[in-house]
Design a protein around this motif. Sequence first.
Motif, PDB file in Angstrom:
ATOM      1  N   ASP A 246      -6.778   1.057   2.407  1.00 24.05           N
ATOM      2  CA  ASP A 246      -7.409   2.197   1.811  1.00 24.05           C
ATOM      3  C   ASP A 246      -8.597   2.734   2.562  1.00 24.05           C
ATOM      4  O   ASP A 246      -8.713   3.785   2.585  1.00 24.05           O
TER       5      ASP A 246
ATOM      6  N   TYR B 222       0.844  -1.157   0.040  1.00 24.79           N
ATOM      7  CA  TYR B 222      -0.001  -0.014  -0.044  1.00 24.79           C
ATOM      8  C   TYR B 222       0.920   1.484   0.094  1.00 24.79           C
ATOM      9  O   TYR B 222       0.728   2.340  -0.817  1.00 24.79           O
TER      10      TYR B 222
ATOM     11  N   THR C 242      -8.485   6.454   1.059  1.00 23.03           N
ATOM     12  CA  THR C 242      -8.175   6.447  -0.419  1.00 23.03           C
ATOM     13  C   THR C 242      -9.051   5.461  -1.162  1.00 23.03           C
ATOM     14  O   THR C 242      -8.642   5.262  -2.438  1.00 23.03           O
ATOM     15  N   ASP C 243     -10.006   5.011  -0.571  1.00 22.45           N
ATOM     16  CA  ASP C 243     -10.990   4.150  -1.435  1.00 22.45           C
ATOM     17  C   ASP C 243     -12.361   4.935  -1.310  1.00 22.45           C
ATOM     18  O   ASP C 243     -13.422   4.501  -1.881  1.00 22.45           O
TER      19      ASP C 243
ATOM     20  N   ASN D  44      -7.245   3.114  -3.994  1.00 28.13           N
ATOM     21  CA  ASN D  44      -7.121   1.448  -3.961  1.00 28.13           C
ATOM     22  C   ASN D  44      -5.615   0.878  -4.381  1.00 28.13           C
ATOM     23  O   ASN D  44      -5.607   0.209  -5.316  1.00 28.13           O
TER      24      ASN D  44
END
Length: 291
Positions: A265, A136, A270-271, A256
């Motif tokens: 995420d 990630y 970040t999703d 993602n």
Amino acid sequence: MDTLVDSTNTPQLNWVETQWESMYEGRNPLVVTGIFSFLLHEIVYFGRFIPFIICDYIPYFQQYKLQPNKKNTTTDYWNCTKKVLYAHFVFEGPLIFFFHPMATTLGMKVSAPFPSLTNMAIQIALFFIFEDVYHYHMHRFMHWPPFYKKVHKIHHEFAAPLGIAAEYAHPIETMILGFGTIGGPLIYHAFSSLLFDMGPAWDLHLATMLIWIIFRLFQAIDSHSGYDFPWSLCHWIPFWAGADHHDFHHQTLMGNYASSFRWCDFFYGTDVKYRAYRKRQDQLKNKLKVN
């Protein structure tokens, strides 16, 4: 390679362990491990992709395609295959051969018997978690514009990813992200044997390492497959990422960033765009059903 087992003071070997010992007997362990690991990598990598390329040519399975309007051509497949094979032989192959002396120096076991299935399962679960968290952060860094332009952009040549493109990347990216797969087990072994001295049963074994690599290859190819089937793992394990999660990243070049799980995420937010996008899709599907 560590000394072959003595059957007088160790459990009797099963058939697989016996074949394993026979494979190494009288041969250079570095060469045996290198060739066996490389062949296993190639067989699993290309073998796992075959079902997806078959689906591409069967109309029934197009309903499960995540980006049905974007078609990868035979030329795309062939060009990708050539470049992936080149990377495997020129860059990944030497790294695979180098792994044996590096890992055995740290104390990785090679000889039978293998660890118990329970110990293997626990270790592989830890490897998955480490790789996902590492992937990630490194993947998110790779979208920093200067690095993306010079390195990571190659992996994004396919807006609609295909399974075989899972390792289609710049050599620098391959080495950076590859540490998540190889480094996790080595760090685990350093902690379990050198720092905490958890006992021989918890030492890293080459067999565990190879099984982990197989699982990791399955995960990478599945997430790049471009297909979301009803039987896909993400529908059975809610926090599993899968193709549905990663395909959005290739489609939009944002969010993602994780590989196997959805935790990072979600934690970093970040999703958000991905979840909003999927929510709109679900609402549209429900509306179409009503009408």
